[in-house]
Design an enzyme around this catalytic site. Structure first.
Site, PDB file in Angstrom:
ATOM      1  N   GLY A  54       0.819  -1.220   0.000  1.00  0.00           N
ATOM      2  CA  GLY A  54       0.000   0.000   0.000  1.00  0.00           C
ATOM      3  C   GLY A  54       0.844   1.256   0.000  1.00  0.00           C
ATOM      4  O   GLY A  54       2.065   1.219   0.152  1.00  0.00           O
ATOM      5  N   ASP A 105       8.678   6.316   7.563  1.00  0.00           N
ATOM      6  CA  ASP A 105       8.282   7.612   8.136  1.00  0.00           C
ATOM      7  C   ASP A 105       7.284   8.360   7.257  1.00  0.00           C
ATOM      8  O   ASP A 105       6.834   9.446   7.603  1.00  0.00           O
ATOM      9  CB  ASP A 105       9.517   8.484   8.382  1.00  0.00           C
ATOM     10  CG  ASP A 105      10.280   8.780   7.084  1.00  0.00           C
ATOM     11  OD1 ASP A 105       9.855   8.309   6.007  1.00  0.00           O
ATOM     12  OD2 ASP A 105      11.308   9.478   7.162  1.00  0.00           O
ATOM     13  N   GLY A 106       6.964   7.783   6.096  1.00  0.00           N
ATOM     14  CA  GLY A 106       5.991   8.434   5.214  1.00  0.00           C
ATOM     15  C   GLY A 106       6.554   9.621   4.449  1.00  0.00           C
ATOM     16  O   GLY A 106       5.817  10.322   3.748  1.00  0.00           O
ATOM     17  N   GLY A 153       2.597   3.841   1.459  1.00  0.00           N
ATOM     18  CA  GLY A 153       3.106   4.125   2.799  1.00  0.00           C
ATOM     19  C   GLY A 153       3.534   5.565   2.952  1.00  0.00           C
ATOM     20  O   GLY A 153       3.803   6.036   4.062  1.00  0.00           O
ATOM     21  N   ASP A 206       4.385  -4.589  -7.459  1.00  0.00           N
ATOM     22  CA  ASP A 206       3.718  -3.354  -7.021  1.00  0.00           C
ATOM     23  C   ASP A 206       4.236  -2.139  -7.786  1.00  0.00           C
ATOM     24  O   ASP A 206       3.660  -1.046  -7.684  1.00  0.00           O
ATOM     25  CB  ASP A 206       3.885  -3.145  -5.506  1.00  0.00           C
ATOM     26  CG  ASP A 206       5.337  -3.168  -5.079  1.00  0.00           C
ATOM     27  OD1 ASP A 206       6.006  -4.182  -5.335  1.00  0.00           O
ATOM     28  OD2 ASP A 206       5.812  -2.179  -4.510  1.00  0.00           O
ATOM     29  N   ASN A 207       5.306  -2.318  -8.535  1.00  0.00           N
ATOM     30  CA  ASN A 207       5.828  -1.213  -9.347  1.00  0.00           C
ATOM     31  C   ASN A 207       5.565  -1.454 -10.831  1.00  0.00           C
ATOM     32  O   ASN A 207       6.266  -0.923 -11.692  1.00  0.00           O
ATOM     33  CB  ASN A 207       7.327  -1.030  -9.108  1.00  0.00           C
ATOM     34  CG  ASN A 207       7.607  -0.569  -7.681  1.00  0.00           C
ATOM     35  OD1 ASN A 207       6.735  -0.010  -7.016  1.00  0.00           O
ATOM     36  ND2 ASN A 207       8.807  -0.817  -7.199  1.00  0.00           N
ATOM     37  N   ARG A 219      -1.829  -1.193  -9.974  1.00  0.00           N
ATOM     38  CA  ARG A 219      -0.617  -1.973 -10.227  1.00  0.00           C
ATOM     39  C   ARG A 219      -0.981  -3.446 -10.303  1.00  0.00           C
ATOM     40  O   ARG A 219      -2.063  -3.835  -9.842  1.00  0.00           O
ATOM     41  CB  ARG A 219       0.356  -1.775  -9.044  1.00  0.00           C
ATOM     42  CG  ARG A 219       0.628  -0.318  -8.727  1.00  0.00           C
ATOM     43  CD  ARG A 219       0.785  -0.108  -7.202  1.00  0.00           C
ATOM     44  NE  ARG A 219       0.876   1.324  -6.876  1.00  0.00           N
ATOM     45  CZ  ARG A 219       2.010   2.003  -6.842  1.00  0.00           C
ATOM     46  NH1 ARG A 219       3.143   1.398  -7.066  1.00  0.00           N
ATOM     47  NH2 ARG A 219       1.995   3.293  -6.573  1.00  0.00           N
ATOM     48  N   ARG A 278       3.158  13.730  -8.174  1.00  0.00           N
ATOM     49  CA  ARG A 278       3.266  12.773  -9.286  1.00  0.00           C
ATOM     50  C   ARG A 278       1.939  12.705 -10.028  1.00  0.00           C
ATOM     51  O   ARG A 278       0.875  12.713  -9.417  1.00  0.00           O
ATOM     52  CB  ARG A 278       3.641  11.403  -8.740  1.00  0.00           C
ATOM     53  CG  ARG A 278       3.634  10.317  -9.793  1.00  0.00           C
ATOM     54  CD  ARG A 278       4.442   9.115  -9.365  1.00  0.00           C
ATOM     55  NE  ARG A 278       3.747   8.276  -8.412  1.00  0.00           N
ATOM     56  CZ  ARG A 278       4.269   7.170  -7.907  1.00  0.00           C
ATOM     57  NH1 ARG A 278       5.493   6.797  -8.227  1.00  0.00           N
ATOM     58  NH2 ARG A 278       3.601   6.449  -7.050  1.00  0.00           N
TER      59      ARG A 278
HETATM   60  P1  AMP Z   1       8.882   1.480  -3.341  1.00  0.00           P
HETATM   61  O1  AMP Z   1      10.185   0.769  -3.137  1.00  0.00           O
HETATM   62  O2  AMP Z   1       9.007   2.970  -3.388  1.00  0.00           O
HETATM   63  O3  AMP Z   1       8.107   0.944  -4.500  1.00  0.00           O
HETATM   64  O4  AMP Z   1       8.025   1.197  -2.033  1.00  0.00           O
HETATM   65  C1  AMP Z   1       7.683  -0.079  -1.573  1.00  0.00           C
HETATM   66  C2  AMP Z   1       6.744   0.043  -0.417  1.00  0.00           C
HETATM   67  O5  AMP Z   1       7.358   0.708   0.681  1.00  0.00           O
HETATM   68  C3  AMP Z   1       5.466   0.818  -0.698  1.00  0.00           C
HETATM   69  O6  AMP Z   1       4.424   0.239   0.056  1.00  0.00           O
HETATM   70  C4  AMP Z   1       5.816   2.201  -0.183  1.00  0.00           C
HETATM   71  O7  AMP Z   1       4.674   2.973   0.128  1.00  0.00           O
HETATM   72  C5  AMP Z   1       6.623   1.871   1.059  1.00  0.00           C
HETATM   73  N1  AMP Z   1       7.542   2.942   1.440  1.00  0.00           N
HETATM   74  C6  AMP Z   1       8.647   3.329   0.774  1.00  0.00           C
HETATM   75  N2  AMP Z   1       9.255   4.349   1.407  1.00  0.00           N
HETATM   76  C7  AMP Z   1       8.516   4.621   2.518  1.00  0.00           C
HETATM   77  C8  AMP Z   1       8.619   5.578   3.583  1.00  0.00           C
HETATM   78  N3  AMP Z   1       9.623   6.460   3.664  1.00  0.00           N
HETATM   79  N4  AMP Z   1       7.653   5.551   4.532  1.00  0.00           N
HETATM   80  C9  AMP Z   1       6.645   4.666   4.482  1.00  0.00           C
HETATM   81  N5  AMP Z   1       6.501   3.765   3.506  1.00  0.00           N
HETATM   82  C10 AMP Z   1       7.417   3.721   2.534  1.00  0.00           C
HETATM   83 MG    MG Z   2       6.432   1.209  -5.286  1.00  0.00          MG
END
Ligand code: AMP
Ligand code: MG
Length: 481
Positions: free
Chosen positions: A85, A120-121, A87, A247-248, A178, A171
């Site tokens: 989800g 940390d979002g 994050g 998910d990507n 996805r 974005r």
């Molecule tokens: P990504 O590698 O960017 O495709 O992210 C993979 C997952 O990690 C997704 O669910 C993102 O929302 C979550 N995520 C990545 N970076 C953060 C962050 N700094 N805080 C919270 N969730 C994150």
């Molecule tokens: Mg992603």
């Protein structure tokens, strides 16, 4: 001020978590994408006002927005995670652009959500500018991609290995559905959820499938066709996504989630940049296989909708290889100036790639200098100089000339498909470092301008067209999340 017209928010509650972005201390505009804003019927001048910047930072929820974090699952490096989800992303809503296409507007780095797990979002400035630069470069290169509407700094530090300046990226995507979104519902045995999502995706991205005899099979085939075309385009410009988790992998067929992605300098199909890709799962040359693997996961999710047998799904997946090969080999032919197809053409392109790999020739520069060589023999020396064994190149070039004589107007057509400028890693890293370490955004702005016209030669920009010197080479990239 943003003409929202939301549809995902009409889906049931289990598709997302509604929440507002978390405000930040001191938002400051880095950049607004003026042309993109206009295409989306958003006034770019308003985006740059304090009200606009407050929206871009998540400090103000604009009228008509229905902020939410989307639910999805995904295979990360082959391991299934039933709940990932958004994050750190917040979908404000959708707008229909001047082209009639509906697009999502999402804030990335907008604060924690119920899907944040231990994160940390937030997002750091470097990765935000990286996504901005590379997604906009991809768009200028003609590759389907999410776009970047704006970047702001938050005035708050984020803790990674060190404390870094925080930022939010706005974005824009055809949608954020996805493969992992389908997996989220399928893994819970929520067949109704899978069907609702498929119907939504068909209505939004594949309306033609709705009229097919088996709409879900037509949908699957159409996603497969778009992804086959997309990954061929990646290979043809030397792009390595780096984190091709399910998910990507976008249902709309756009390049999405720019993390440790990078462009190859010297041609080597085994090239990996991402620090977290230790086994080379997502290496340059492996990308088509991985896309097919991801699409197979999508097909599995759709099985209950496809009727009783797996035959339809298997046939649809069997369509991937021919679709990819047509796009890839056709693209390679055009890169060496061949508009028509003749026997032996694929050997010619493959032999060139083999020589490039053996000699560590720069991928982008080889094809770009080849455009000049197509004009006449004076351009030939520059290509030969890229190979350790100029003689081996010469022998290939003789075969190429014979074949090229059967074509017309090649050099011009070649210049339209072989970019002079790509986001080379050393230039990207230098631009990000200047911004994050010295608050100097000039290198970022200049690079962005160069990358917006990738097919136009400019002798003043030589430095942006040439490969890194040995000491400038970037060997590893980080997702920075
Ligand atoms: P990504 O590698 O960017 O495709 O992210 C993979 C997952 O990690 C997704 O669910 C993102 O929302 C979550 N995520 C990545 N970076 C953060 C962050 N700094 N805080 C919270 N969730 C994150
Ligand atoms: Mg992603």
């Amino acid at each position: 001020m943003i003409p929202f017209d939301n549809t995902y928010a009409r889906l049931p509650d289990r598709f997302y978590a509604r929440l507002d972005p978390t405000p930040v201390a001191a938002p400051k505009l880095v950049r607004v994408n003026t042309m993109l804003a206009r295409q989306l019927r958003i006034d770019p001048d308003w985006l740059a006002t304090s009200d606009g910047v407050a929206v871009l930072a998540g400090n103000q929820v604009p009228a008509g927005a229905e902020p939410m974090a989307l639910a999805y699952a995904g295979h990360q490096f082959g391991h299934f995670v039933p709940q990932l989800g958004d994050g750190r992303a917040n979908l404000l809503g959708e707008v229909v652009g001047l082209d009639g296409i509906r697009r999502d507007i999402q804030l990335k780095g907008a604060g924690p959500t119920p899907f944040s797990r231990r994160g940390d979002g937030r997002a750091a400035l470097g990765p935000v500018l990286r996504e901005y630069l590379i997604s906009e470069a991809m768009a200028a290169l003609g590759v389907p991609t999410t776009r970047s509407l704006a970047a702001v700094t938050t005035g708050e530090p984020v803790r990674r290995e060190a404390l870094l300046p925080g930022a939010v990226l706005t974005r824009v995507a055809a949608s954020h559905m996805r493969v992992g979104t389908f997996q989220y519902f399928a893994a819970q045995g929520d067949a109704a959820g899978v069907k609702l999502l498929a119907d939504h995706a068909i209505a939004r991205h594949y309306p033609d499938a709705a009229g097919a005899e088996n709409p879900y099979l037509a949908f699957l085939s159409a996603v497969i066709a778009r992804q086959a075309d997309l990954v061929a385009r990646w290979l043809l410009i030397g792009f390595i996504h780096g984190v091709m988790n399910t998910d990507n992998c976008s249902i709309a067929g756009e390049t999405i989630d720019y993390g440790p992605c990078a462009f190859m300098d010297a041609y080597d199909p085994g090239t990996v940049f991402s620090s977290i890709d230790q086994h080379g799962r997502y290496a340059y040359g492996n990308q088509p296989r991985i896309v097919l693997w991801n699409l197979t996961r999508l097909a599995e999710c759709l099985l209950p909708l496809l009727g009783d047998t797996e035959d339809g799904a298997k046939a649809a997946l069997a369509g991937f290889a021919p679709a990819f090969e047509a796009a890839y080999f056709g693209g390679l032919r055009r890169k060496i100036g061949l508009q028509t197809e003749r026997k032996g053409d694929n050997d010619l392109t493959q032999d060139l790639l083999k020589l490039m790999a053996e000699d560590g020739a720069d991928f982008t520069l080889t094809f770009r200098t080849l455009c000049d060589a197509a004009d006449g023999p004076t351009g030939e020396a520059a290509v030969g100089a890229l190979f350790k064994d100029a003689g081996a190149y010469e022998a290939w070039a003789q075969r190429w000339r014979v074949r090229l004589a059967q074509e017309t107007g090649s050099a011009m057509a070649m210049r339209a498909v072989n970019p002079a400028f790509i986001p080379r890693n050393h230039l990207v890293e230098a631009a990000l470092a200047a911004a994050a370490e010295r608050a100097d955004f000039q290198p970022f702005e200049t690079l962005l301008a160069v990358l917006s016209r990738p097919f136009q030669d400019d002798p003043n920009l030589e430095r942006y067209a040439t490969p890194p010197r040995e000491e400038e080479r970037v060997l590893q990239t980080f997702c920075g999340t």
